[in-house]
Design an enzyme around this catalytic site. Sequence first.
Site, mmCIF file in Angstrom:
data_model
loop_
_atom_site.group_PDB
_atom_site.id
_atom_site.type_symbol
_atom_site.label_atom_id
_atom_site.label_comp_id
_atom_site.label_asym_id
_atom_site.label_seq_id
_atom_site.Cartn_x
_atom_site.Cartn_y
_atom_site.Cartn_z
ATOM 1 N N ARG A 118 0.135 -6.098 -2.990
ATOM 2 C CA ARG A 118 -0.883 -6.817 -2.266
ATOM 3 C C ARG A 118 -0.561 -6.919 -0.773
ATOM 4 N NH1 ARG A 118 -1.199 -11.338 -6.887
ATOM 5 N NH2 ARG A 118 0.856 -10.507 -7.232
ATOM 6 N N GLY A 119 0.690 -6.688 -0.443
ATOM 7 C CA GLY A 119 1.180 -6.964 0.911
ATOM 8 C C GLY A 119 0.464 -6.260 2.052
ATOM 9 N N GLU A 152 1.595 0.896 3.854
ATOM 10 C CA GLU A 152 2.509 -0.078 3.248
ATOM 11 C C GLU A 152 2.753 -1.240 4.207
ATOM 12 O OE1 GLU A 152 3.967 -1.523 1.047
ATOM 13 O OE2 GLU A 152 5.301 -0.345 -0.197
ATOM 14 N N ASP A 185 11.715 -1.232 2.265
ATOM 15 C CA ASP A 185 13.015 -1.905 2.148
ATOM 16 C C ASP A 185 14.005 -0.987 1.422
ATOM 17 O OD1 ASP A 185 15.071 -3.720 1.957
ATOM 18 O OD2 ASP A 185 14.100 -5.037 0.519
ATOM 19 N N GLY A 214 13.131 1.335 -0.571
ATOM 20 C CA GLY A 214 12.486 2.644 -0.677
ATOM 21 C C GLY A 214 12.029 2.989 -2.083
ATOM 22 N N THR A 251 9.731 1.635 -4.040
ATOM 23 C CA THR A 251 8.275 1.658 -4.207
ATOM 24 C C THR A 251 7.706 2.971 -3.683
ATOM 25 O OG1 THR A 251 8.268 -0.729 -3.837
ATOM 26 C CG2 THR A 251 6.138 0.379 -3.728
ATOM 27 N N LEU A 252 8.116 3.327 -2.471
ATOM 28 C CA LEU A 252 7.568 4.549 -1.868
ATOM 29 C C LEU A 252 8.015 5.792 -2.620
ATOM 30 C CD1 LEU A 252 7.689 3.762 1.940
ATOM 31 C CD2 LEU A 252 5.665 4.209 0.529
ATOM 32 N N ARG A 297 0.678 -15.468 2.713
ATOM 33 C CA ARG A 297 0.124 -14.164 3.113
ATOM 34 C C ARG A 297 -0.864 -14.296 4.271
ATOM 35 N NH1 ARG A 297 1.492 -10.218 -0.715
ATOM 36 N NH2 ARG A 297 1.780 -10.986 -2.824
HETATM 37 P P1 IMP Z 1 11.097 -1.523 -1.655
HETATM 38 O O1 IMP Z 1 10.582 -0.879 -2.914
HETATM 39 O O2 IMP Z 1 12.430 -2.200 -1.858
HETATM 40 O O3 IMP Z 1 11.099 -0.619 -0.454
HETATM 41 O O4 IMP Z 1 10.188 -2.765 -1.375
HETATM 42 C C1 IMP Z 1 8.990 -2.649 -0.883
HETATM 43 C C2 IMP Z 1 8.103 -3.820 -1.271
HETATM 44 O O5 IMP Z 1 8.819 -5.052 -1.448
HETATM 45 C C3 IMP Z 1 7.202 -4.058 -0.127
HETATM 46 O O6 IMP Z 1 6.031 -3.309 -0.265
HETATM 47 C C4 IMP Z 1 6.963 -5.545 -0.192
HETATM 48 O O7 IMP Z 1 5.857 -5.797 -1.019
HETATM 49 C C5 IMP Z 1 8.206 -6.131 -0.811
HETATM 50 N N1 IMP Z 1 9.121 -6.674 0.223
HETATM 51 C C6 IMP Z 1 10.314 -6.177 0.648
HETATM 52 N N2 IMP Z 1 10.866 -6.951 1.599
HETATM 53 C C7 IMP Z 1 10.000 -7.971 1.786
HETATM 54 C C8 IMP Z 1 10.006 -9.126 2.681
HETATM 55 O O8 IMP Z 1 10.916 -9.374 3.483
HETATM 56 N N3 IMP Z 1 8.922 -9.946 2.565
HETATM 57 C C9 IMP Z 1 7.899 -9.743 1.708
HETATM 58 N N4 IMP Z 1 7.848 -8.678 0.881
HETATM 59 C C10 IMP Z 1 8.891 -7.800 0.913
HETATM 60 MG MG MG Z 2 4.250 -3.684 -0.356
#
Ligand code: IMP
Ligand code: MG
Length: 183
Positions: free
Chosen positions: A46-47, A102, A106, A108, A110-111, A168
């Site tokens: 949702r971010g 996105e 963070d 990575g 998810t991507l 949000r």
């Molecule tokens: P990744 O899969 O660890 O790269 O995380 C990505 C997802 O985690 C992002 O799309 C966000 O939805 C969530 N996320 C990571 N860090 C934060 C933060 O500091 N605040 C809020 N959401 C976060």
């Molecule tokens: Mg996100």
Amino acid sequence: MNKQEQPSIPVLIDEQRIRQRVEELALEISVDYEERGEVVLIGVLRGAFIFLADLSRRLTVPTQIDFVAASSYGEGTVSSGDVKFPLNVRLDIKGKHVLIVEDIADTGETLKILLKRLRKSEPASLNVCTLLRKPKFFDVDISVKYVGFDIPDVWVLGYGLDLAGRFRSLPYVGVVDAAFAQE
Ligand code: IMP
Ligand code: MG
């Protein structure tokens, strides 16, 4: 909780800096995609909903817009590493120029998983635009073409991002740890 009762959250990136950077990104993307005709923006819910809304309205190239929903954090602030996609893309992206939008990159995870899934649909091109990027992402072998801001490894919220589902709708990017706040 009404607005007055909300605690004041320290600012990491204020509204004006966000607005300016979103404009710069939109210009860069519009130039890059001008020759390609249309771009399919895929917002990661949702971010990314606010970033996508602002970015898409500043693009000068034609767009189609779709969403995926990704979740790896549940209620907490530590990634479970297990990314789920409770909502998938509806548009047929085969042969299309696709840009994932996105909120933050963070670990990575998810991507990585999302790119793998979308590649299976054989888009003509597939790129990523993220508003924020955390330092952990530098250890990951994923190329992200458009980045709004590099930020420290702190939990941020607002402008679409949440803390356990809340905050949000804050108009700026705030930070939980006041030590990183803007002077
Ligand atoms: P990744 O899969 O660890 O790269 O995380 C990505 C997802 O985690 C992002 O799309 C966000 O939805 C969530 N996320 C990571 N860090 C934060 C933060 O500091 N605040 C809020 N959401 C976060
Ligand atoms: Mg996100």
